[in-house]
Design a protein around this motif. Structure first.
Motif, PDB file in Angstrom:
ATOM      1  N   ILE A 181      39.385  42.142  48.622  1.00  0.00           N
ATOM      2  CA  ILE A 181      38.931  43.367  47.938  1.00  0.00           C
ATOM      3  C   ILE A 181      40.112  44.086  47.301  1.00  0.00           C
ATOM      4  O   ILE A 181      40.050  44.524  46.147  1.00  0.00           O
ATOM      5  CB  ILE A 181      38.190  44.285  48.925  1.00  0.00           C
ATOM      6  CG1 ILE A 181      36.853  43.653  49.323  1.00  0.00           C
ATOM      7  CG2 ILE A 181      37.982  45.679  48.324  1.00  0.00           C
ATOM      8  CD1 ILE A 181      36.168  44.334  50.494  1.00  0.00           C
ATOM      9  N   ILE A 182      41.208  44.188  48.033  1.00  0.00           N
ATOM     10  CA  ILE A 182      42.414  44.855  47.512  1.00  0.00           C
ATOM     11  C   ILE A 182      42.975  44.094  46.320  1.00  0.00           C
ATOM     12  O   ILE A 182      43.344  44.688  45.304  1.00  0.00           O
ATOM     13  CB  ILE A 182      43.465  45.015  48.629  1.00  0.00           C
ATOM     14  CG1 ILE A 182      42.954  46.016  49.676  1.00  0.00           C
ATOM     15  CG2 ILE A 182      44.820  45.433  48.058  1.00  0.00           C
ATOM     16  CD1 ILE A 182      43.758  46.039  50.963  1.00  0.00           C
ATOM     17  N   GLU A 183      43.035  42.782  46.444  1.00  0.00           N
ATOM     18  CA  GLU A 183      43.564  41.968  45.341  1.00  0.00           C
ATOM     19  C   GLU A 183      42.696  42.105  44.093  1.00  0.00           C
ATOM     20  O   GLU A 183      43.205  42.222  42.977  1.00  0.00           O
ATOM     21  CB  GLU A 183      43.658  40.503  45.765  1.00  0.00           C
ATOM     22  CG  GLU A 183      44.400  39.637  44.784  1.00  0.00           C
ATOM     23  CD  GLU A 183      45.814  40.120  44.487  1.00  0.00           C
ATOM     24  OE1 GLU A 183      46.222  40.059  43.301  1.00  0.00           O
ATOM     25  OE2 GLU A 183      46.508  40.567  45.413  1.00  0.00           O
ATOM     26  N   LYS A 184      41.382  42.126  44.267  1.00  0.00           N
ATOM     27  CA  LYS A 184      40.470  42.287  43.140  1.00  0.00           C
ATOM     28  C   LYS A 184      40.683  43.648  42.466  1.00  0.00           C
ATOM     29  O   LYS A 184      40.703  43.752  41.238  1.00  0.00           O
ATOM     30  CB  LYS A 184      39.029  42.155  43.618  1.00  0.00           C
ATOM     31  CG  LYS A 184      38.001  42.129  42.528  1.00  0.00           C
ATOM     32  CD  LYS A 184      36.619  41.881  43.105  1.00  0.00           C
ATOM     33  CE  LYS A 184      35.559  41.870  42.028  1.00  0.00           C
ATOM     34  NZ  LYS A 184      34.209  41.628  42.578  1.00  0.00           N
ATOM     35  N   ALA A 185      40.872  44.690  43.266  1.00  0.00           N
ATOM     36  CA  ALA A 185      41.115  46.031  42.716  1.00  0.00           C
ATOM     37  C   ALA A 185      42.437  46.076  41.964  1.00  0.00           C
ATOM     38  O   ALA A 185      42.530  46.689  40.889  1.00  0.00           O
ATOM     39  CB  ALA A 185      41.102  47.064  43.836  1.00  0.00           C
ATOM     40  N   LYS A 186      43.464  45.428  42.514  1.00  0.00           N
ATOM     41  CA  LYS A 186      44.763  45.377  41.827  1.00  0.00           C
ATOM     42  C   LYS A 186      44.639  44.659  40.500  1.00  0.00           C
ATOM     43  O   LYS A 186      45.233  45.075  39.498  1.00  0.00           O
ATOM     44  CB  LYS A 186      45.795  44.682  42.713  1.00  0.00           C
ATOM     45  CG  LYS A 186      46.298  45.507  43.856  1.00  0.00           C
ATOM     46  CD  LYS A 186      47.329  44.720  44.658  1.00  0.00           C
ATOM     47  CE  LYS A 186      47.865  45.513  45.823  1.00  0.00           C
ATOM     48  NZ  LYS A 186      48.834  44.735  46.619  1.00  0.00           N
ATOM     49  N   GLN A 187      43.871  43.572  40.503  1.00  0.00           N
ATOM     50  CA  GLN A 187      43.684  42.811  39.265  1.00  0.00           C
ATOM     51  C   GLN A 187      42.955  43.629  38.216  1.00  0.00           C
ATOM     52  O   GLN A 187      43.324  43.632  37.039  1.00  0.00           O
ATOM     53  CB  GLN A 187      42.927  41.512  39.553  1.00  0.00           C
ATOM     54  CG  GLN A 187      42.932  40.538  38.401  1.00  0.00           C
ATOM     55  CD  GLN A 187      44.329  40.102  38.010  1.00  0.00           C
ATOM     56  OE1 GLN A 187      45.132  39.730  38.869  1.00  0.00           O
ATOM     57  NE2 GLN A 187      44.649  40.161  36.742  1.00  0.00           N
ATOM     58  N   ARG A 203      38.816  39.374  54.123  1.00  0.00           N
ATOM     59  CA  ARG A 203      37.878  40.055  53.221  1.00  0.00           C
ATOM     60  C   ARG A 203      38.526  41.299  52.620  1.00  0.00           C
ATOM     61  O   ARG A 203      38.395  41.568  51.410  1.00  0.00           O
ATOM     62  CB  ARG A 203      36.605  40.458  53.963  1.00  0.00           C
ATOM     63  CG  ARG A 203      35.711  39.304  54.345  1.00  0.00           C
ATOM     64  CD  ARG A 203      34.497  39.833  55.071  1.00  0.00           C
ATOM     65  NE  ARG A 203      33.673  38.787  55.651  1.00  0.00           N
ATOM     66  CZ  ARG A 203      32.532  39.008  56.299  1.00  0.00           C
ATOM     67  NH1 ARG A 203      32.072  40.239  56.452  1.00  0.00           N
ATOM     68  NH2 ARG A 203      31.853  38.019  56.802  1.00  0.00           N
ATOM     69  N   ALA A 204      39.216  42.076  53.446  1.00  0.00           N
ATOM     70  CA  ALA A 204      39.881  43.293  52.963  1.00  0.00           C
ATOM     71  C   ALA A 204      40.957  42.946  51.944  1.00  0.00           C
ATOM     72  O   ALA A 204      41.083  43.604  50.899  1.00  0.00           O
ATOM     73  CB  ALA A 204      40.472  44.076  54.127  1.00  0.00           C
ATOM     74  N   ALA A 205      41.734  41.908  52.227  1.00  0.00           N
ATOM     75  CA  ALA A 205      42.795  41.489  51.303  1.00  0.00           C
ATOM     76  C   ALA A 205      42.195  41.066  49.961  1.00  0.00           C
ATOM     77  O   ALA A 205      42.763  41.373  48.898  1.00  0.00           O
ATOM     78  CB  ALA A 205      43.613  40.358  51.912  1.00  0.00           C
TER      79      ALA A 205
END
Length: 64
Positions: free
Chosen positions: A51-57, A47-49
């Motif tokens: 969220i991080i990937e979505k923020a990076k995108q 889940r954390a990964a």
């Protein structure tokens, strides 16, 4: 009231520190008393990964 230096403590006073300590202890006590099922570590990390990937995108999309 004891005043703390920002170099020595993140709290401005002993009262603020005590209030934060009481808040943390209450949260821990509530968590320990919870009967909700635990979430496996792997699921939390996934889940954390995500969220991080979505923020990076989103950040990459803003740079375009």
């Amino acid at each position: 009231m004891v005043k703390y230096s920002p170099i020595e403590s993140e709290f401005a006073s002993s009262e603020e520190e005590a209030a934060h300590d009481a808040w943390v202890r209450a949260k821990v006590a509530k968590a320990l008393a919870s009967t909700e099922p635990c979430i496996p570590h792997e699921e939390v990390m996934a889940r954390a990964a995500a969220i991080i990937e979505k923020a990076k995108q989103r950040a990459a999309d803003l740079d375009r």
